[in-house]
Design a protein around this motif. Structure first.
Motif, PDB file in Angstrom:
ATOM      1  N   LEU A  53       6.738   0.644  15.943  1.00 13.84           N
ATOM      2  CA  LEU A  53       5.859   1.535  16.687  1.00 13.84           C
ATOM      3  C   LEU A  53       5.309   0.789  17.900  1.00 13.84           C
ATOM      4  O   LEU A  53       4.478  -0.109  17.765  1.00 13.84           O
ATOM      5  N   LEU A  54       5.798   1.144  19.084  1.00 10.26           N
ATOM      6  CA  LEU A  54       5.317   0.556  20.331  1.00 10.26           C
ATOM      7  C   LEU A  54       4.219   1.472  20.854  1.00 10.26           C
ATOM      8  O   LEU A  54       4.490   2.595  21.278  1.00 10.26           O
ATOM      9  N   GLU A  55       2.968   0.998  20.828  1.00  8.62           N
ATOM     10  CA  GLU A  55       1.857   1.919  21.065  1.00  8.62           C
ATOM     11  C   GLU A  55       0.856   1.398  22.092  1.00  8.62           C
ATOM     12  O   GLU A  55       0.766   0.212  22.369  1.00  8.62           O
ATOM     13  N   THR A  56       0.130   2.371  22.666  1.00 12.17           N
ATOM     14  CA  THR A  56      -0.974   2.118  23.602  1.00 12.17           C
ATOM     15  C   THR A  56      -0.487   1.419  24.868  1.00 12.17           C
ATOM     16  O   THR A  56      -1.087   0.443  25.312  1.00 12.17           O
TER      17      THR A  56
ATOM     18  N   ALA B 195       0.818  -1.218   0.000  1.00  8.23           N
ATOM     19  CA  ALA B 195       0.000   0.000   0.000  1.00  8.23           C
ATOM     20  C   ALA B 195       0.847   1.261   0.000  1.00  8.23           C
ATOM     21  O   ALA B 195       0.444   2.298  -0.539  1.00  8.23           O
ATOM     22  N   ALA B 196       2.037   1.199   0.600  1.00  7.75           N
ATOM     23  CA  ALA B 196       2.904   2.374   0.708  1.00  7.75           C
ATOM     24  C   ALA B 196       3.521   2.761  -0.626  1.00  7.75           C
ATOM     25  O   ALA B 196       4.078   3.867  -0.747  1.00  7.75           O
ATOM     26  N   GLN B 197       3.462   1.896  -1.621  1.00 10.32           N
ATOM     27  CA  GLN B 197       3.872   2.196  -2.999  1.00 10.32           C
ATOM     28  C   GLN B 197       5.308   2.699  -3.113  1.00 10.32           C
ATOM     29  O   GLN B 197       5.624   3.529  -3.968  1.00 10.32           O
ATOM     30  N   GLY B 198       6.164   2.247  -2.220  1.00 15.01           N
ATOM     31  CA  GLY B 198       7.563   2.617  -2.314  1.00 15.01           C
ATOM     32  C   GLY B 198       7.876   4.007  -1.825  1.00 15.01           C
ATOM     33  O   GLY B 198       9.028   4.435  -1.837  1.00 15.01           O
ATOM     34  N   GLU B 199       6.869   4.759  -1.369  1.00 16.75           N
ATOM     35  CA  GLU B 199       7.079   6.118  -0.894  1.00 16.75           C
ATOM     36  C   GLU B 199       6.925   6.231   0.611  1.00 16.75           C
ATOM     37  O   GLU B 199       7.771   6.770   1.290  1.00 16.75           O
ATOM     38  N   GLY B 200       5.789   5.775   1.124  1.00 14.01           N
ATOM     39  CA  GLY B 200       5.503   5.949   2.544  1.00 14.01           C
ATOM     40  C   GLY B 200       6.334   5.042   3.422  1.00 14.01           C
ATOM     41  O   GLY B 200       6.935   4.066   2.974  1.00 14.01           O
ATOM     42  N   TYR B 201       6.360   5.378   4.683  1.00 13.16           N
ATOM     43  CA  TYR B 201       7.032   4.554   5.678  1.00 13.16           C
ATOM     44  C   TYR B 201       6.083   3.475   6.190  1.00 13.16           C
ATOM     45  O   TYR B 201       4.872   3.702   6.327  1.00 13.16           O
ATOM     46  N   VAL B 202       6.643   2.325   6.514  1.00 14.02           N
ATOM     47  CA  VAL B 202       5.879   1.235   7.127  1.00 14.02           C
ATOM     48  C   VAL B 202       6.413   1.021   8.534  1.00 14.02           C
ATOM     49  O   VAL B 202       7.605   0.738   8.724  1.00 14.02           O
ATOM     50  N   ALA B 203       5.539   1.181   9.511  1.00 10.15           N
ATOM     51  CA  ALA B 203       5.911   1.001  10.915  1.00 10.15           C
ATOM     52  C   ALA B 203       5.267  -0.271  11.440  1.00 10.15           C
ATOM     53  O   ALA B 203       4.049  -0.455  11.332  1.00 10.15           O
ATOM     54  N   GLY B 204       6.081  -1.144  11.998  1.00 14.12           N
ATOM     55  CA  GLY B 204       5.566  -2.385  12.572  1.00 14.12           C
ATOM     56  C   GLY B 204       4.940  -2.114  13.924  1.00 14.12           C
ATOM     57  O   GLY B 204       5.617  -1.722  14.880  1.00 14.12           O
ATOM     58  N   SER B 205       3.631  -2.299  14.015  1.00 14.50           N
ATOM     59  CA  SER B 205       2.892  -1.995  15.245  1.00 14.50           C
ATOM     60  C   SER B 205       3.045  -3.111  16.271  1.00 14.50           C
ATOM     61  O   SER B 205       2.789  -4.285  15.978  1.00 14.50           O
ATOM     62  N   ILE B 206       3.463  -2.739  17.472  1.00 13.53           N
ATOM     63  CA  ILE B 206       3.556  -3.670  18.604  1.00 13.53           C
ATOM     64  C   ILE B 206       2.786  -3.049  19.758  1.00 13.53           C
ATOM     65  O   ILE B 206       3.162  -1.987  20.262  1.00 13.53           O
ATOM     66  N   GLY B 207       1.701  -3.684  20.149  1.00 10.81           N
ATOM     67  CA  GLY B 207       0.873  -3.149  21.225  1.00 10.81           C
ATOM     68  C   GLY B 207       1.265  -3.703  22.579  1.00 10.81           C
ATOM     69  O   GLY B 207       2.000  -4.678  22.694  1.00 10.81           O
ATOM     70  N   SER B 208       0.752  -3.066  23.594  1.00 10.53           N
ATOM     71  CA  SER B 208       0.941  -3.542  24.963  1.00 10.53           C
ATOM     72  C   SER B 208       0.345  -4.935  25.124  1.00 10.53           C
ATOM     73  O   SER B 208      -0.765  -5.203  24.667  1.00 10.53           O
ATOM     74  N   ILE B 209       1.074  -5.808  25.783  1.00 10.88           N
ATOM     75  CA  ILE B 209       0.539  -7.148  26.063  1.00 10.88           C
ATOM     76  C   ILE B 209      -0.492  -7.077  27.184  1.00 10.88           C
ATOM     77  O   ILE B 209      -1.495  -7.784  27.181  1.00 10.88           O
TER      78      ILE B 209
ATOM     79  N   ALA C 105       8.896  -8.686  17.516  1.00 13.54           N
ATOM     80  CA  ALA C 105       9.818  -7.717  16.922  1.00 13.54           C
ATOM     81  C   ALA C 105      10.692  -8.363  15.842  1.00 13.54           C
ATOM     82  O   ALA C 105      10.893  -7.782  14.758  1.00 13.54           O
ATOM     83  N   ILE C 106      11.208  -9.554  16.116  1.00 12.23           N
ATOM     84  CA  ILE C 106      12.061 -10.234  15.137  1.00 12.23           C
ATOM     85  C   ILE C 106      11.294 -10.532  13.857  1.00 12.23           C
ATOM     86  O   ILE C 106      11.813 -10.349  12.745  1.00 12.23           O
TER      87      ILE C 106
END
Length: 622
Positions: free
Chosen positions: A146-149, A99-113, A134-135
Motif C-alpha cells: 500500500l503506497l499511501e499519502t 492479528a489477521a488470524q489467517g483471514e484478513g489481508y495484510v498490506a505493507g504500508s509505504i508512505g511518501s518520503i 519494499a524488499i
C-alpha cells in the motif's frame, strides 16, 4: 470469510473490503507521546502495536496495514534508527499477520518520503529507499503493498517504477490532495489516476488530508480509468482545537453514511486515516455488511462547466520586460534599497532620479542582510502607480512560510508587478532583530519552480486558479567563490527550475567579468553583471572582509586606500566606469547597485553606461 483464498485483486472484483483506521491515532490514545518513532514500537513494544491491530480486526477491518508508514531510511534517520529499516518492516508484517488470524489481508504500508515537505532533492535519490523498504516487506510475506499519502504524483510514479519490477503482488496506490481534484504537483486527478493505472497500480485511490465529504467530492468529479478498482481512506474531518485540545470532529455514524456514499461512487476498498478509530471502522463495517460493490459510473462532463484558466496581460506592450529588452539593447537594472524608517517620499524621489537617468528597472531588496526595511511590495506599488516606474522586487525565502509566499505573490500579481528576483535571504540571527525566526520553508530552487507553477495557473497546493500569473523570475549568482564550477552547477539548476534571467553579485576587476562571461555563456538566459561603486577605504575593506558574496580585487583596495572624502567617491565611480567599459563588451545586461542610497552615484553610472553603449555600439561577445 475466505478472503485469503483469493488474490486481493480477484476478491475486490466481487466484494467490498473494509480497511483499518489510523495507527498513530490509536497509539496516541493508548498513551504513546508524540515526538517518537511510532514504527520503532514494532521492536520496542510489539504488544502495543498488536493491540491496535487486534482492535481494528475485531471492529470489522479485513485489510490491516503494517505499522511501517514512515519505516524508511530517511524518516528513521531522524531518530538515529536508519540501520533498523529491515528489522522494523519484517517485525511489523509479523504483528499484522498475527492479528489477521489467517483471514484478513495484510498490506505493507509505504508512505511518501517527502511526507508533505517541499521537494528539495532530485526524486531519483529516493529509489534505493523505496527498494529497501519494499524488499523487506515482500520477504516478510505481505499480501499487497500500500503506497499511501503521496501529495505528488511524480513521487508516487517513481515508487511504482521501483517496486513494480520486484513483485507481482497487488499494488494499492493512494494520493493525498490538499485541494479537491488536483495533486500538489499540479496534475488533475483524472490524469493522475490514468497514469497510475498505466504504471501498474492495481488499486487507485485517495487517503489522508481530506475528510469524507471532500474525498467523496473528488470521486464525484474524477474520470476514473475504465476497469479501475478504487479505494478511499479519508481523515476523520479536519483537525481543530476543541476545549484546548486538538481533535478530529467526524463521528462514527457520519463515517458509516460516508462509506455508503463512497460505495455509490464505485469505491470498493474503504478505510480510515488520521483521526479514525475502531469505532469508525466498526460503523463502516456494519453499514457495508452484506452489500455488494457498485460499478463505477464516471460523471458526465459538461463543456464549459469548469472555470477556464485565462491569461490577462499585466504588462504594457509598449514597456517590454527586462528579458525582452536585453535581447537587443543594453538593459540596466539599478538596485535601490528601501528605507529603514517610515519616510517613503525621499526614497521615491531617488527612484524618479534613477528612472529619469535611464534605468530600465529599479530593483528593491527584501530586507537585505536581515535588516528590517519598508515593504518592497508597498514601495513597488507606489513606484508603479504614481510614476510608471518598473519595479523588480526581491523575494526572500527567509521571512514567509509557504502560505505567506503564495499570498505575497498573488498580491504582486494583483498590483501588476511581474518582475521578481528569488533569493535565499540572509539568516535572521545576523540582522537587527536576531531573535526573529528564519522560515526557509523552501530553497530558492523550490520557490522558482513554484512561481512558475503559478504561471501555469496552479497554486502551490495544486488548486487550479482562474488566471495564470505572468511572473518573470530572476535568480542570483555569486561568482566570488573559490570553486566556480560548483557555483555554475547551482546556477544551472536554477535555470532548470525556471529562472528567466540571472543577476550577479558585484565584481571588481575586468578579469572577473570575463570569467563570468565564459562560465555562463552556455546557460541560455540573460545575465546581468553586478557593479557597485565604492565610497571609501572603509567601505571597500568592509565589503571585502565582512560581507558574504563580495570580493574586491587587490587593485581596487589599493586605489581606495589613497583617497578620502568626496575624492574617494569619485575614485569609486571611476573604478565602476572602468568595469562598465569592460562589461558592455560581454553583457547586454548591467546591474548597478546603489551604495548607501547615494542615488546620484548610480544615476551618473546609468548615464555613462548609456553613453558608452551607444557610442561604442559594441556587439556582445559570442
Amino acid at each position: 470469510m475466505t478472503a485469503t483464498k483469493l488474490d486481493l485483486r480477484e476478491y475486490l472484483q466481487q466484494h467490498l473490503l473494509v480497511g483499518d483506521g489510523a495507527m498513530a491515532t490509536q497509539l496516541h490514545r493508548l498513551g504513546v507521546p508524540v515526538g517518537i518513532s511510532f514504527e520503532e514500537l514494532c521492536l520496542s513494544n510489539p504488544k502495543l502495536v498488536l493491540e491496535v491491530h487486534n482492535s481494528y480486526y475485531q471492529a470489522g477491518a479485513r485489510l490491516l496495514e503494517t505499522n511501517t508508514f514512515a519505516a524508511n531510511r530517511d524518516a528513521l534517520a531522524r531518530y538515529g534508527m536508519e540501520h533498523r529499516v529491515t528489522r522494523i518492516n519484517r517485525q511489523a508484517v509479523s504483528l499484522a499477520r498475527e492479528a489477521a488470524q489467517g483471514e484478513g489481508y495484510v498490506a505493507g504500508s509505504i508512505g511518501s518520503i517527502l511526507a508533505g515537505r517541499v521537494r528539495k532533492k532530485v526524486l531519483d535519490e529516493y529509489r534505493d529507499q523505496y527498494e529497501e523498504q519494499a524488499i523487506a516487506l515482500l520477504h516478510a510475506g505481505v499480501d499487497a503493498l500500500l503506497l499511501e499519502t503521496f501529495l505528488d504524483l511524480e513521487e508516487l510514479l517513481l515508487a511504482i517504477d521501483v517496486i513494480r519490477p520486484l513483485t507481482n503482488i497487488p499494488l494499492i496506490t493512494q494520493l493525498a490532495t490538499l485541494e479537491v481534484g488536483r495533486t500538489r504537483d499540479g496534475y488533475s486527478l483524472t490524469e493522475a489516476f490514468a497514469r497510475l493505472k498505466t504504471a501498474g497500480a492495481d488499486v487507485i485511490g485517495l487517503n489522508c488530508r481530506l475528510g469524507p465529504a471532500e474525498i467523496l467530492r473528488s470521486f464525484e468529479q474524477v474520470q476514473a480509468p475504465e476497469g479501475a478498482v478504487l479505494s478511499a481512506f479519508p481523515n476523520a474531518g479536519r483537525l481543530g482545537l476543541t476545549d484546548g485540545e486538538y481533535a478530529y470532529k467526524s463521528t462514527a455514524d457520519y463515517f458509516a453514511e460516508s462509506a455508503l456514499r463512497l460505495r455509490e461512487q464505485g469505491v470498493r476498498l474503504i478505510g480510515g486515516c488520521c483521526g479514525t478509530t475502531p469505532e469508525h471502522v466498526r460503523a463502516m463495517a456494519d453499514a457495508l455488511a452484506a452489500l455488494e460493490p457498485k460499478e463505477r459510473v464516471n460523471p458526465t462532463i459538461v463543456p464549459g462547466e469548469r472555470p477556464q484558466v485565462t491569461v490577462t496581460s499585466i504588462r504594457d506592450q509598449d514597456r517590454p520586460s527586462i528579458v525582452e529588452k536585453v535581447k537587443s539593447n543594453t538593459t540596466i537594472i539599478v538596485e535601490f534599497d528601501p528605507p529603514r524608517d517610515l519616510d517613503a517620499e525621499s526614497f521615491l524621489e531617488g527612484c524618479c532620479e534613477l528612472h529619469n537617468a535611464g534605468a530600465d528597472a529599479i530593483t528593491l531588496a527584501d530586507n537585505s542582510l536581515a535588516t528590517v526595511r519598508m515593504s518592497n511590495m508597498a514601495l513597488g506599488a507606489l513606484m508603479k502607480s504614481r510614476y510608471g516606474i518598473d519595479p523588480l522586487l526581491h523575494l526572500a525565502c527567509r521571512d514567509r512560510n509557504l502560505i505567506g509566499q503564495q499570498s505575497h505573490l498573488m498580491g504582486l500579481h494583483a498590483l501588476g508587478i511581474d518582475q521578481i528576483l528569488v533569493i535565499t535571504g540572509d539568516p535572521s540571527r545576523f540582522g537587527d532583530l536576531p531573535g526573529a525566526s528564519s522560515v526557509f520553508d523552501v530553497t530558492s530552487f523550490d520557490l522558482i519552480r513554484m512561481v512558475k507553477q503559478l504561471n501555469e495557473g496552479i497554486s502551490f497546493s495544486g488548486r487550479p486558479l482562474k488566471q495564470k500569473a505572468q511572473f518573470i523570475v530572476g535568480a542570483a549568482f555569486n561568482p566570488n567563490v573559490r570553486q566556480i564550477d560548483a557555483a555554475i552547477a547551482r546556477l544551472e539548476k536554477k535555470v532548470e527550475a525556471g529562472a528567466d534571467y540571472i543577476m550577479t553579485q558585484p565584481v571588481y576587476d575586468a578579469e572577473s567579468i570575463k570569467l563570468v562571461y565564459e562560465a555562463t555563456k552556455h546557460i541560455g538566459v540573460p545575465v546581468f553583471i553586478g557593479i557597485m561603486p565604492l565610497t571609501s577605504q572603509r567601505n571597500a575593506e568592509f565589503l571585502h572582509n565582512e560581507v558574504p558574496g563580495i570580493k574586491l580585487s587587490a587593485e581596487a583596495l589599493e586605489r581606495m586606500k589613497r583617497v578620502q572624502g568626496e575624492e574617494a567617491r569619485q575614485e569609486g565611480i571611476k573604478i565602476a566606469k572602468e568595469l562598465v567599459d569592460t562589461a558592455i563588451h560581454y553583457f547586454r545586461g548591467i546591474y548597478l547597485i546603489t551604495p548607501f542610497n547615494y542615488y546620484a552615484m548610480a544615476a551618473e553610472l546609468i548615464q555613462y553606461t548609456r553613453q558608452q553603449s551607444e557610442l561604442l555600439k559594441v556587439p556582445v561577445q559570442g
